[in-house]
Design a protein around this motif. Structure first.
Motif, mmCIF file in Angstrom:
data_model
loop_
_atom_site.group_PDB
_atom_site.id
_atom_site.type_symbol
_atom_site.label_atom_id
_atom_site.label_comp_id
_atom_site.label_asym_id
_atom_site.label_seq_id
_atom_site.Cartn_x
_atom_site.Cartn_y
_atom_site.Cartn_z
ATOM 1 N N ARG A 37 34.950 40.631 48.425
ATOM 2 C CA ARG A 37 33.846 41.596 48.308
ATOM 3 C C ARG A 37 32.473 40.971 48.486
ATOM 4 O O ARG A 37 31.515 41.675 48.795
ATOM 5 C CB ARG A 37 33.895 42.264 46.922
ATOM 6 N N THR A 38 32.342 39.650 48.268
ATOM 7 C CA THR A 38 31.009 39.064 48.147
ATOM 8 C C THR A 38 30.520 38.517 49.487
ATOM 9 O O THR A 38 30.967 37.454 49.949
ATOM 10 C CB THR A 38 31.022 37.938 47.089
ATOM 11 N N TYR A 152 47.623 42.439 32.909
ATOM 12 C CA TYR A 152 47.757 41.392 33.940
ATOM 13 C C TYR A 152 49.250 41.096 34.173
ATOM 14 O O TYR A 152 49.705 41.018 35.313
ATOM 15 C CB TYR A 152 47.001 40.143 33.481
ATOM 16 N N ILE A 185 45.358 27.139 36.752
ATOM 17 C CA ILE A 185 44.720 26.465 37.891
ATOM 18 C C ILE A 185 43.220 26.431 37.600
ATOM 19 O O ILE A 185 42.655 27.426 37.111
ATOM 20 C CB ILE A 185 44.949 27.226 39.214
ATOM 21 N N THR A 187 40.017 27.169 38.326
ATOM 22 C CA THR A 187 39.203 28.022 39.204
ATOM 23 C C THR A 187 38.186 28.797 38.347
ATOM 24 O O THR A 187 38.307 28.834 37.117
ATOM 25 C CB THR A 187 40.070 29.060 39.947
HETATM 26 N N1 LIG Z 1 43.436 30.421 37.928
HETATM 27 C C1 LIG Z 1 44.630 30.471 37.356
HETATM 28 O O1 LIG Z 1 44.886 29.808 36.338
HETATM 29 C C2 LIG Z 1 45.714 31.323 37.952
HETATM 30 C C3 LIG Z 1 47.013 31.153 37.446
HETATM 31 C C4 LIG Z 1 48.030 31.927 37.985
HETATM 32 C C5 LIG Z 1 47.792 32.823 38.987
HETATM 33 N N2 LIG Z 1 46.515 32.982 39.458
HETATM 34 C C6 LIG Z 1 46.313 33.960 40.519
HETATM 35 O O2 LIG Z 1 45.777 33.274 41.631
HETATM 36 C C7 LIG Z 1 45.007 34.207 42.413
HETATM 37 C C8 LIG Z 1 43.653 33.594 42.694
HETATM 38 O O3 LIG Z 1 43.006 33.417 41.449
HETATM 39 P P1 LIG Z 1 41.797 32.382 41.221
HETATM 40 O O4 LIG Z 1 42.118 31.628 40.014
HETATM 41 O O5 LIG Z 1 41.476 31.695 42.484
HETATM 42 O O6 LIG Z 1 40.666 33.455 40.829
HETATM 43 P P2 LIG Z 1 39.079 33.454 41.080
HETATM 44 O O7 LIG Z 1 38.572 32.068 41.188
HETATM 45 O O8 LIG Z 1 38.528 34.349 40.041
HETATM 46 O O9 LIG Z 1 38.971 34.140 42.527
HETATM 47 C C9 LIG Z 1 39.422 35.457 42.694
HETATM 48 C C10 LIG Z 1 39.195 35.880 44.126
HETATM 49 O O10 LIG Z 1 39.655 37.230 44.259
HETATM 50 C C11 LIG Z 1 38.634 38.000 44.864
HETATM 51 N N3 LIG Z 1 38.673 39.380 44.407
HETATM 52 C C12 LIG Z 1 38.573 39.850 43.135
HETATM 53 N N4 LIG Z 1 38.594 41.184 43.129
HETATM 54 C C13 LIG Z 1 38.727 41.570 44.419
HETATM 55 C C14 LIG Z 1 38.789 42.821 45.068
HETATM 56 N N5 LIG Z 1 38.736 43.980 44.376
HETATM 57 N N6 LIG Z 1 38.905 42.863 46.413
HETATM 58 C C15 LIG Z 1 38.936 41.708 47.123
HETATM 59 N N7 LIG Z 1 38.881 40.491 46.577
HETATM 60 C C16 LIG Z 1 38.774 40.428 45.233
HETATM 61 C C17 LIG Z 1 37.327 37.300 44.484
HETATM 62 O O11 LIG Z 1 36.327 37.541 45.479
HETATM 63 P P3 LIG Z 1 35.130 38.602 45.358
HETATM 64 O O12 LIG Z 1 34.687 38.615 43.925
HETATM 65 O O13 LIG Z 1 34.143 38.070 46.334
HETATM 66 O O14 LIG Z 1 35.729 39.899 45.789
HETATM 67 C C18 LIG Z 1 37.738 35.850 44.530
HETATM 68 O O15 LIG Z 1 37.627 35.342 45.845
HETATM 69 C C19 LIG Z 1 44.941 35.496 41.592
HETATM 70 O O16 LIG Z 1 45.882 36.418 42.094
HETATM 71 C C20 LIG Z 1 45.332 35.048 40.188
HETATM 72 O O17 LIG Z 1 45.914 36.086 39.462
HETATM 73 C C21 LIG Z 1 45.481 32.242 38.968
#
Ligand SMILES: NC(=O)c1ccc[n+]([C@@H]2O[C@H](COP(=O)([O-])OP(=O)(O)OC[C@H]3O[C@@H](n4cnc5c(N)ncnc54)[C@H](OP(=O)(O)O)[C@@H]3O)[C@@H](O)[C@H]2O)c1
Length: 238
Positions: A37-38, A152, A185, A187
């Motif tokens: 989105r950003t 979630y 992870i 992030t």
């Molecule tokens: N971090 C962890 O510990 C962890 C663990 C297990 C699984 N995961 C999964 O890994 C995936 C990536 O997570 P992350 O940790 O990288 O999260 P993050 O750093 O918060 O990044 C999330 C990404 O999703 C995008 N996003 C959010 N809402 C959106 C929407 N409505 N439409 C399009 N894009 C959207 C955001 O971009 P914009 O805001 O620009 O839209 C951002 O690029 C997720 O599915 C998460 O559930 C993460």
């Protein structure tokens, strides 16, 4: 992957795992259709990698019209992607009794319905071509209940159920579907104020570990399906 260049659609490309995936693949010469989105963060990816390697689409994956429009444009102008990575996701860490209806809707709409919309738009072209790879970034929250993450977990269990069926439906059509269920992870999803990582941050996984795994999976010959991979740092257990 290292020899044959691919086109890779990544959702949630602007931060965390999606950003790492986008930078990795674009810098190795592949073309990445980057959805998020950003706008300014999408622009930064283009500036860093070049406009021929990162093709940005400002899309909210929970809005089906935006998804349909962007993927129609990709397929019209560039063709059906070789690889789809369903990665966009949001989380809230709060007991279910305190979750607002709006919060519940947003988590399900982005994490589950968003992945369904994007996949539905891409799959017919992959079937017609007879090839493709779909990687779903799910979570350990799709394998067990985690207090504070009821919605979630529901969204990620939903994603896993969807992927389990999709993998069977598409196997005979030359399309491999893999679902990755990671633990913590490092992030921006872990916001120190709103959603602090509950464990030892020093031992959390790096986004590059997910990137390396996905690169490995995409490099494998099509004779083996890696259906579901559960991975977590050794200071967690799932
Ligand atoms: N971090 C962890 O510990 C962890 C663990 C297990 C699984 N995961 C999964 O890994 C995936 C990536 O997570 P992350 O940790 O990288 O999260 P993050 O750093 O918060 O990044 C999330 C990404 O999703 C995008 N996003 C959010 N809402 C959106 C929407 N409505 N439409 C399009 N894009 C959207 C955001 O971009 P914009 O805001 O620009 O839209 C951002 O690029 C997720 O599915 C998460 O559930 C993460």
């Amino acid at each position: 992957m290292s020899v044959q260049m691919k086109s890779i659609l990544v959702t949630g490309a602007t931060r965390g795992v999606g950003e790492a995936l986008t930078l990795n693949f674009a810098k190795k010469g592949h073309v990445v259709y980057a959805l998020a989105r950003t706008r300014n963060q999408l622009n930064s990816l283009v500036e860093e990698c070049g406009s021929e390697k990162v093709i940005p689409f400002e899309v909210d994956v929970s809005k089906k019209e935006q998804v349909e429009e962007a993927i129609a444009a990709i397929q019209r102008d560039y063709g059906v992607p070789d690889v789809l990575i369903n990665n966009a996701g949001v989380v809230e860490n709060i007991s279910f009794a305190e979750q607002s209806i709006e919060m519940i809707e947003r988590i399900v709409d982005v994490n589950l319905k968003g992945a369904l919309y994007v996949t539905r738009c891409v799959v017919p072209g992959m079937i017609a071509r007879g090839s493709g790879r779909i990687i779903n970034v799910s979570s350990v929250a799709g394998t067990r209940g985690i207090p504070g993450q009821a919605t979630y977990c529901a969204s990620k269990f939903g994603m896993n159920g969807f992927a389990e069926t999709l993998a069977q439906e598409l196997l005979a059509k030359g399309i491999l579907v893999t679902t990755i269920c990671p633990g913590g992870i490092d992030t921006p999803l872990w916001d120190p104020d709103k959603n602090p990582y509950p464990g030892d941050k020093a031992r959390i996984m790096k986004p590059q570990e997910i990137v390396d795994l996905i690169e490995y999976l995409l490099d494998q010959p099509k004779g083996t399906l890696h259906k579901k991979i559960v991975m977590f740092p050794t200071n967690e257990w799932h």
